[in-house]
Design an enzyme around this catalytic site. Structure first.
Site, mmCIF file in Angstrom:
data_model
loop_
_atom_site.group_PDB
_atom_site.id
_atom_site.type_symbol
_atom_site.label_atom_id
_atom_site.label_comp_id
_atom_site.label_asym_id
_atom_site.label_seq_id
_atom_site.Cartn_x
_atom_site.Cartn_y
_atom_site.Cartn_z
ATOM 1 N N THR A 160 -78.473 5.081 -14.839
ATOM 2 C CA THR A 160 -78.878 3.695 -14.797
ATOM 3 C C THR A 160 -78.127 2.572 -15.506
ATOM 4 O O THR A 160 -77.764 1.570 -14.780
ATOM 5 C CB THR A 160 -80.320 3.702 -15.068
ATOM 6 O OG1 THR A 160 -81.113 4.609 -14.380
ATOM 7 C CG2 THR A 160 -81.002 2.228 -14.847
ATOM 8 N N ASN B 150 -78.079 11.417 -3.761
ATOM 9 C CA ASN B 150 -79.140 12.130 -4.357
ATOM 10 C C ASN B 150 -80.234 12.787 -3.479
ATOM 11 O O ASN B 150 -80.955 13.528 -3.975
ATOM 12 C CB ASN B 150 -79.914 11.164 -5.723
ATOM 13 C CG ASN B 150 -80.035 9.831 -5.175
ATOM 14 O OD1 ASN B 150 -79.280 8.957 -4.777
ATOM 15 N ND2 ASN B 150 -81.373 9.521 -5.095
ATOM 16 N N THR C 141 -76.432 1.981 -32.905
ATOM 17 C CA THR C 141 -76.276 3.301 -33.228
ATOM 18 C C THR C 141 -76.214 4.305 -32.395
ATOM 19 O O THR C 141 -77.146 4.449 -31.706
ATOM 20 C CB THR C 141 -77.197 3.296 -34.605
ATOM 21 O OG1 THR C 141 -77.197 2.438 -35.469
ATOM 22 C CG2 THR C 141 -76.966 4.745 -35.478
ATOM 23 N N CYS D 242 -87.717 8.005 -7.692
ATOM 24 C CA CYS D 242 -88.318 6.629 -7.580
ATOM 25 C C CYS D 242 -89.036 6.543 -6.293
ATOM 26 O O CYS D 242 -89.964 5.838 -6.312
ATOM 27 C CB CYS D 242 -87.195 5.478 -7.681
ATOM 28 S SG CYS D 242 -85.660 6.277 -8.602
HETATM 29 C C1 LIG Z 1 -80.446 10.290 -11.548
HETATM 30 C C2 LIG Z 1 -79.525 9.267 -10.725
HETATM 31 C C3 LIG Z 1 -79.244 8.184 -11.757
HETATM 32 C C4 LIG Z 1 -79.979 7.653 -12.875
HETATM 33 O O1 LIG Z 1 -79.597 8.278 -14.002
HETATM 34 P P1 LIG Z 1 -80.546 8.239 -15.230
HETATM 35 O O2 LIG Z 1 -79.448 8.869 -16.455
HETATM 36 O O3 LIG Z 1 -81.782 8.988 -14.948
HETATM 37 O O4 LIG Z 1 -80.733 7.012 -15.580
HETATM 38 C C5 LIG Z 1 -78.250 7.236 -11.124
HETATM 39 N N1 LIG Z 1 -77.601 7.557 -9.879
HETATM 40 C C6 LIG Z 1 -78.027 8.645 -9.080
HETATM 41 C C7 LIG Z 1 -77.282 8.897 -7.930
HETATM 42 C C8 LIG Z 1 -78.851 9.446 -9.678
HETATM 43 O O5 LIG Z 1 -79.159 10.735 -9.100
#
Ligand SMILES: *Cc1c(COP(=O)(O)O)cnc(C)c1O
Length: 391
Positions: A75, A154, A240, A328
């Site tokens: 993200t 995804n 950090t 989500c």
């Molecule tokens: C899971 C996912 C994210 C977000 O990654 P996080 O490390 O959970 O913030 C972004 N893009 C895709 C396609 C994802 O599957």
């Protein structure tokens, strides 16, 4: 029906951290706890561990270690790549091209920029979930500053023609970012062949810990800093370092590289067996998305005449964990924006479930899931059939 077992089929939502990964992380919480910015030995050791992890991630995507910057996850990498590029180049133009099927980390970053006066084109996808390169070319304008297209979706696993898009972006001198979170470890990524300026990665989707990820920034592309503070990460990303997380992500990346072929073979065999059985043994079911250009461990299936939410609850009662789409959107009852973009009617979207398979999944797990689904779908349809003719 076999005995109840716990079957996790949501590996695209997150993966368990591999025991070898946890083992490599543990010393960095305890005896190797030093701050990597310090000059004394335990600090320097932590710095070495970070550099080692950076090299492992670079190797997985054929990058130079200097092109890898650690972030808190996919993200943050998406937000930084998109918002950072937009602000940097806004004097040149305010037009961005993306797709209708991106992760919310990309879509909501674009929506934020629209509020700031940027103009965003959202490309369509075909019924297989793939973007049309001619539509992309037609969308390019003199003020286009950024193209951002995900490599692997995804929800339904479609793989986009990223190398072709990279060529088009280069021809027009447009910055190109790709969210490769789902691609990493599942389809080969070579940043040089893909022609990308930036890609987003996340550790917890490849059997590493949560809360750590990375962005690849091609040498020569100067993405401005996004988090202000100390000089960490080559002055690109202050704060950090999450040393145990970075070490774990590095180990997970190393394992993903070494086990790549075996992983792809394993999950695709499970997926293919699952899909074959479901389509043959449960009537009125459809397989969504491309068969050819697809994540090896993804199956997205529509069960006609039933509600996805009901299926999920019945599956959970049988110990099976899966989701109706992305993590989500499954909390809301909004129809998936991805399946909508593919032209799937809303009534069918409501009966669609994503099944994703991983390294720990066994053939017995898959058969148990199919047997359970047969029973659940039949029962739910019995209830619905009072109103619908299923013949
Ligand atoms: C899971 C996912 C994210 C977000 O990654 P996080 O490390 O959970 O913030 C972004 N893009 C895709 C396609 C994802 O599957």
């Amino acid at each position: 029906m076999s005995e109840k077992r716990n079957v996790y089929l949501d590996y695209s939502a997150t993966t368990p951290t591999k025991p070898e990964v946890v083992e490599t992380m543990i010393p960095y919480f305890t005896e190797k706890f030093g701050n990597p910015s310090a000059i004394y030995t335990i600090g320097a050791n932590a710095k070495d561990a970070i550099d080692d992890a950076r090299a492992k991630i670079a190797e997985l995507i054929n990058a130079d270690p200097r092109e890898i910057i650690f972030t808190s996850g996919g993200t943050e990498s998406d937000n930084w790549a998109i918002i950072g590029t937009a602000r940097k180049l806004q004097k040149k133009g305010k037009h961005i091209i993306t797709t209708k099927i991106e992760h919310h980390a990309v879509l909501h970053s674009c929506a934020e920029l629209e509020k700031e006066g940027f103009d965003v084109t959202y490309l369509n996808v075909d019924h297989d979930g793939i973007v049309d390169l001619d539509e992309l070319k037609a969308a390019i304008r003199p003020d286009t500053i950024l193209i951002t297209v995900m490599m692997v979706n995804n929800e339904m696993g479609a793989v986009q023609p990223i190398a072709e898009i990279g060529k088009i972006a280069k021809e027009h001198n447009i910055v190109f970012h790709s969210d490769t979170v789902q691609a990493l470890g599942n389809v080969p990524i070579d940043v040089k062949e893909l022609g990308v300026d930036m890609i987003s990665m996340s550790s917890h989707k490849i059997y590493g810990p949560k809360g750590i990820g990375a962005i690849y920034i091609r040498r020569g592309y100067n993405l401005p800093e996004y988090i202000y503070g100390g000089a960490q990460e080559n002055k690109k990303r202050a704060g950090t370092e999450n040393v145990p997380g970075i070490v774990g992500f590095g180990k997970a990346a190393e394992l993903a590289r070494i086990n790549f072929d075996a992983h792809v073979k394993h999950v695709s065999e499970l997926r293919d067996h699952f899909v074959k059985r479901v389509l043959a043994e449960i009537p009125h079911t459809y397989y969504n998305g491309s068969r050819e250009h697809r994540h090896p461990g993804n199956a997205n299936i529509t069960f006609e005449y039933v509600e996805g939410e009901s299926i999920l609850l019945y599956l959970d009662a049988k110990g099976i964990s899966t989701s109706s789409g992305s993590a989500c959107s499954s909390k809301s009852l909004q129809p998936s924006h991805v399946l909508t973009a593919m032209g799937i009617p809303v009534v069918l979207i409501h009966g669609s479930i994503r099944f994703t398979f991983g390294d720990p999944t066994t053939m017995e797990d898959v058969d148990y899931a199919v047997d359970s689904l047969k029973e659940i779908i039949a029962r739910l349809r019995e209830i619905t059939s009072m109103n619908v003719d299923l013949s």
